[in-house]
Motif scaffolding. Structure first.
Motif, PDB file in Angstrom:
ATOM      1  N   GLY A   1     -17.478  49.226  -0.280  1.00 10.39           N
ATOM      2  CA  GLY A   1     -17.843  48.293  -1.350  1.00 10.39           C
ATOM      3  C   GLY A   1     -17.035  48.550  -2.607  1.00 10.39           C
ATOM      4  O   GLY A   1     -16.586  49.684  -2.849  1.00 10.39           O
ATOM      5  N   LEU A   2     -16.886  47.504  -3.413  1.00  8.31           N
ATOM      6  CA  LEU A   2     -16.223  47.644  -4.717  1.00  8.31           C
ATOM      7  C   LEU A   2     -17.081  48.540  -5.601  1.00  8.31           C
ATOM      8  O   LEU A   2     -18.284  48.336  -5.708  1.00  8.31           O
ATOM      9  CB  LEU A   2     -16.066  46.258  -5.362  1.00  8.31           C
TER      10      LEU A   2
ATOM     11  N   LEU B   1     -16.030  50.171 -11.857  1.00 13.12           N
ATOM     12  CA  LEU B   1     -14.589  49.975 -12.078  1.00 13.12           C
ATOM     13  C   LEU B   1     -14.391  48.683 -12.883  1.00 13.12           C
ATOM     14  O   LEU B   1     -14.728  47.593 -12.412  1.00 13.12           O
ATOM     15  CB  LEU B   1     -13.920  49.866 -10.712  1.00 13.12           C
ATOM     16  N   ALA B   2     -13.836  48.816 -14.079  1.00 16.03           N
ATOM     17  CA  ALA B   2     -13.628  47.634 -14.928  1.00 16.03           C
ATOM     18  C   ALA B   2     -12.607  46.700 -14.276  1.00 16.03           C
ATOM     19  O   ALA B   2     -11.778  47.145 -13.478  1.00 16.03           O
ATOM     20  CB  ALA B   2     -13.125  48.075 -16.293  1.00 16.03           C
TER      21      ALA B   2
ATOM     22  N   ARG C   1      -8.795  53.161  -8.961  1.00 14.26           N
ATOM     23  CA  ARG C   1      -8.968  54.602  -8.811  1.00 14.26           C
ATOM     24  C   ARG C   1      -8.627  54.978  -7.372  1.00 14.26           C
ATOM     25  O   ARG C   1      -8.706  54.127  -6.468  1.00 14.26           O
ATOM     26  CB  ARG C   1     -10.397  55.022  -9.162  1.00 14.26           C
ATOM     27  N   PRO C   2      -8.269  56.278  -7.150  1.00 12.19           N
ATOM     28  CA  PRO C   2      -7.997  56.683  -5.769  1.00 12.19           C
ATOM     29  C   PRO C   2      -9.282  56.610  -4.947  1.00 12.19           C
ATOM     30  O   PRO C   2     -10.373  56.833  -5.481  1.00 12.19           O
ATOM     31  CB  PRO C   2      -7.546  58.143  -5.899  1.00 12.19           C
TER      32      PRO C   2
ATOM     33  N   LEU D   1      -8.605  48.753  -6.209  1.00  9.19           N
ATOM     34  CA  LEU D   1      -8.327  48.032  -7.456  1.00  9.19           C
ATOM     35  C   LEU D   1      -9.378  46.946  -7.635  1.00  9.19           C
ATOM     36  O   LEU D   1      -9.717  46.244  -6.673  1.00  9.19           O
ATOM     37  CB  LEU D   1      -6.929  47.388  -7.362  1.00  9.19           C
ATOM     38  N   ASN D   2      -9.905  46.836  -8.842  1.00  4.74           N
ATOM     39  CA  ASN D   2     -10.765  45.692  -9.163  1.00  4.74           C
ATOM     40  C   ASN D   2      -9.840  44.625  -9.744  1.00  4.74           C
ATOM     41  O   ASN D   2      -9.562  44.608 -10.941  1.00  4.74           O
ATOM     42  CB  ASN D   2     -11.853  46.103 -10.151  1.00  4.74           C
TER      43      ASN D   2
END
Ligand code: URA
Length: 249
Positions: free
Chosen positions: A214-215, A219-220, A225-226, A68-69
């Motif tokens: 890493g992030l 991803l907003a 995402r999985p 998750l971001n």
């Protein structure tokens, strides 16, 4: 084709009843490997097929792992009477059994792992494992000349809390002082308190990585995402994690 009926896979994913998911499939809301499939009896491999419902990825595994971001302003909790929680960023039918690995402050953004795998959580959080976490902080103020050395040695906070050795790197001085901090532990408000101890007040904080993971920069904020199989492997103690844990002092 060997495999399982699409409506059965979706029911096992707790998406809804067999009748509901069949209606969603017929309405064109479900894709399999990028293609819209309108036949609920369509057979797919539940372990390999990439499924989406209304554009959201669904993950068919015994256990679930998400990146998750985390946006600022959302608290790391399952439920809260007053504030939006990270779990509320997930649709209600996906939340059951999920929890966050570790926590980020309400105003901190960035990489947060969400799973139902307690063993992985323990492996990442156990105090003896010293998994490295990388943060980027925007700060007010000026760093003391010996800030990097003090981080490296392991500084002691004003209240006597002793921090393990950490890395401090200046990314840029202007327009705002921006630094990267690598920690191998997770004390309360640790990045903010360590930076304050060397003269800098954190105004924005983001976690960029956990161990070797890493992030995803695509991803907003607020999106998740999985994890891929390769990313899950990076978090396992026997694999990538070993390469991204610090040595004990
Ligand atoms: N350190 C902090 O100060 N806050 C966080 O959310 C994470 C690390």
């Amino acid at each position: 084709m060997p495999g399982m009926r699409l409506d059965k896979i979706l029911t096992h994913l707790n998406c809804g009843s067999r009748r509901e998911v069949a209606a969603w499939v017929r309405a064109g809301r479900v894709t399999v490997d990028g293609q819209t499939v309108r036949d609920p009896a369509y057979k797919a491999d539940p372990d390999l097929a990439a499924l989406t419902l209304d554009g959201r990825a669904l993950c068919y595994r015994a256990q679930r792992y998400y990146m998750l971001n985390k946006p600022a302003g959302v608290i790391t909790a399952n439920r809260d009477g007053r504030h939006q929680t990270v779990m509320e960023l997930f649709p209600e039918n996906e939340r059951k059994g999920l929890f966050a690995i570790g926590r980020l402050d309400k105003d901190t953004e960035g990489l947060l792992l969400i799973t139902d795998d307690g063993a992985l959580s323990h492996a990442l959080m156990a105090p003896g494992r010293h998994v490295q976490k990388l943060y980027e902080a925007v700060c007010d103020g000026e760093l003391a000349p010996d800030a990097e050395a003090r981080f490296h040695e392991g500084l002691t906070l004003g209240d006597g809390t002793v921090c393990r050795p950490a890395a401090l790197e200046i990314v840029r001085d202007a327009p705002a002082l921006t630094v990267r901090v690598t920690l191998c532990e997770g004390k309360y408000h640790q990045v903010k308190r360590m930076l304050k101890a060397v003269g800098a007040e954190v105004t924005a904080l983001k976690r960029l990585s956990i161990g070797a993971l890493g992030l995803d920069t695509s991803l907003a904020s607020g999106a998740y995402r999985p994890l891929t199989e390769a990313e899950i492997a990076l978090l396992r103690p026997s694999e990538g994690l070993a390469a991204a844990t610090s040595t004990k002092k």
